[in-house]
Design a protein around this motif. Structure first.
Motif, short mmCIF file in Angstrom:
data_model
loop_
_atom_site.label_atom_id
_atom_site.label_comp_id
_atom_site.label_asym_id
_atom_site.label_seq_id
_atom_site.Cartn_x
_atom_site.Cartn_y
_atom_site.Cartn_z
N VAL A 215 0.91 -1.23 -0.01
CA VAL A 215 0.03 -0.02 0.01
C VAL A 215 0.82 1.02 0.06
CG1 VAL A 215 -1.91 -1.22 1.10
CG2 VAL A 215 -0.17 0.08 2.41
N ARG A 216 0.26 2.24 -0.47
CA ARG A 216 1.01 3.71 -0.35
C ARG A 216 0.51 4.65 0.72
NH1 ARG A 216 0.53 5.33 -6.84
NH2 ARG A 216 1.68 3.60 -7.69
N ASP A 217 -0.49 3.93 1.65
CA ASP A 217 -0.88 4.84 2.52
C ASP A 217 -0.61 4.27 3.96
OD1 ASP A 217 -2.56 2.48 2.17
OD2 ASP A 217 -4.38 3.52 2.90
N TYR A 218 0.64 3.76 4.02
CA TYR A 218 1.16 2.86 5.21
C TYR A 218 0.87 3.65 6.53
CZ TYR A 218 4.34 1.00 8.59
OH TYR A 218 4.77 0.49 9.88
N TYR B 104 -4.78 3.45 11.52
CA TYR B 104 -6.33 3.05 11.49
C TYR B 104 -6.32 1.82 12.33
CZ TYR B 104 -10.69 1.41 10.11
OH TYR B 104 -12.10 0.80 10.20
N VAL B 105 -5.78 0.85 12.10
CA VAL B 105 -5.64 -0.39 12.73
C VAL B 105 -5.47 -0.18 14.43
CG1 VAL B 105 -4.45 -2.43 12.89
CG2 VAL B 105 -4.67 -1.86 10.96
N THR B 106 -4.33 0.72 14.88
CA THR B 106 -4.49 1.24 16.07
C THR B 106 -5.63 1.89 16.65
OG1 THR B 106 -2.21 1.76 15.75
CG2 THR B 106 -3.11 2.52 17.72
N CYS B 107 -6.36 2.42 15.87
CA CYS B 107 -7.73 3.05 16.42
C CYS B 107 -8.67 1.91 16.60
CB CYS B 107 -8.32 4.05 15.28
SG CYS B 107 -9.68 4.77 15.60
N ILE B 108 -8.47 0.83 15.76
CA ILE B 108 -9.83 0.09 15.67
C ILE B 108 -9.44 -1.17 16.83
CG2 ILE B 108 -10.79 -1.98 14.08
CD1 ILE B 108 -11.90 0.63 13.57
N ILE B 109 -8.30 -1.45 16.94
CA ILE B 109 -7.83 -2.36 18.11
C ILE B 109 -8.53 -1.65 19.42
CG2 ILE B 109 -6.05 -3.27 19.51
CD1 ILE B 109 -4.37 -3.64 16.90
N ALA B 110 -8.02 -0.52 19.48
CA ALA B 110 -8.62 0.43 20.84
C ALA B 110 -10.25 0.23 20.79
CB ALA B 110 -8.02 1.82 20.94
N ALA B 111 -10.73 0.41 19.70
CA ALA B 111 -12.25 0.48 19.80
C ALA B 111 -12.88 -0.89 20.30
CB ALA B 111 -12.72 0.61 18.45
N ARG B 112 -12.39 -2.07 19.54
CA ARG B 112 -12.82 -3.47 19.86
C ARG B 112 -12.32 -3.90 21.17
NH1 ARG B 112 -14.03 -6.95 15.02
NH2 ARG B 112 -13.99 -8.38 16.53
N GLN B 113 -11.30 -3.61 21.56
CA GLN B 113 -10.71 -3.79 23.12
C GLN B 113 -11.81 -3.29 24.04
OE1 GLN B 113 -6.71 -3.17 23.05
NE2 GLN B 113 -6.26 -4.98 23.18
N TYR B 114 -12.26 -1.90 23.95
CA TYR B 114 -12.95 -1.34 24.76
C TYR B 114 -14.52 -1.91 24.67
CZ TYR B 114 -16.27 2.11 26.37
OH TYR B 114 -17.45 2.59 27.32
#
Length: 267
Positions: A96-99, A105-115
């Protein structure tokens, strides 16, 4: 071939989040960097996962991102009882070019799902802008977050998260000072809401909640100021909530505020 617990957890993480770096897997498992890298190496050697590297400069390299191989997906499908989430077919271009955007984004979703998991809030589904349906061969490859606009128009929010009670559309903005692009993106959400296309697309009755996450605090403050001065935004203001990625990591459940400073209760 037997897999240990951490190897199974890594495969599960890549199935759920599509892309993970060592820091993501550490957040999910609590294991040491060295042990995680060792197990990633074993999975790469066995052909169950792949990775790619991103060079920021000649002397600085970002974390590798890992993703499931076809062989890894097949392995999980053959032993699906060993994994919690349904096994997904991951379609699309891995490199990907949007590394940085993807990593944040993955960091954000991990925090969301863990909460949500900690608070026993059921997740009915979660899609990201890089999770696809269809195929290139059939010329119908489409992001699962795609939402129609008027005519043949559409837009692709970064994330869609559905709980039993609410639909959340997530945008991760790692722009520094690019206020116009962010405002345009948020305006597109308002257009879609006025057409009811998010509700129709995802089969809900109520309007979705827009979660805007910023990696730069100054950009967020400028966007909020601009929106607070926009009379047309007032009709949609109760649907938009803002925060920084730093706040999401610290406490996803208490991170979001409206332009008026009102907190969002995640349900």
């Amino acid at each position: 071939m037997l897999l240990n617990d951490l190897q199974c957890n890594i495969l599960s993480a890549l199935n759920t989040y599509t892309y993970c770096a060592v820091s993501h897997i550490k957040k999910l498992t609590g294991k040491s960097d060295g042990y995680i890298r060792e197990m990633l190496g074993v999975l790469v050697h066995r052909g169950y996962i792949h990775s790619f590297k991103v060079y920021v400069s000649g002397k600085v390299r970002a974390e590798n991102l890992y993703y499931l191989s076809k062989q890894g997906i097949t392995l999980m499908q053959e032993h699906k009882n060993a994994f919690t989430d349904p096994i997904q077919e991951h379609t699309g271009n891995a490199v990907v070019r949007d590394y940085h955007h993807r990593h944040y984004y993955v960091t954000c979703i991990i925090a969301a799902r863990q909460y949500l998991d900690r608070n026993n809030i059921k997740i009915e589904y979660q899609y990201s802008y890089y999770t696809k349906s269809g195929s290139n061969k059939a010329k119908n490859l489409t992001a699962k977050t795609t939402i129609p606009l008027a005519g043949k128009g559409y837009f692709v929010p970064d994330g869609v998260l559905k709980t039993a009670s609410k639909l959340y559309l997530i945008e991760l903005y790692n722009d520094y000072g690019n206020i116009r692009r962010v405002i345009t993106s948020l305006h597109t959400h308002a257009q879609a809401i006025s057409l009811s296309t998010p509700a129709v697309t995802f089969g809900i009755k109520d309007d979705p909640i827009i979660l805007a996450v910023f990696t730069h605090y100054s950009t967020m403050k400028s966007v909020i100021k601009r929106l607070s001065e926009n009379e047309d935004f007032a009709a949609f203001a109760n649907l938009y909530y803002f925060t920084t990625l730093e706040s999401v990591i610290a406490d996803f459940g208490d991170a979001f505020r409206s332009i008026h400073g009102n907190p969002l209760t995640i349900i």
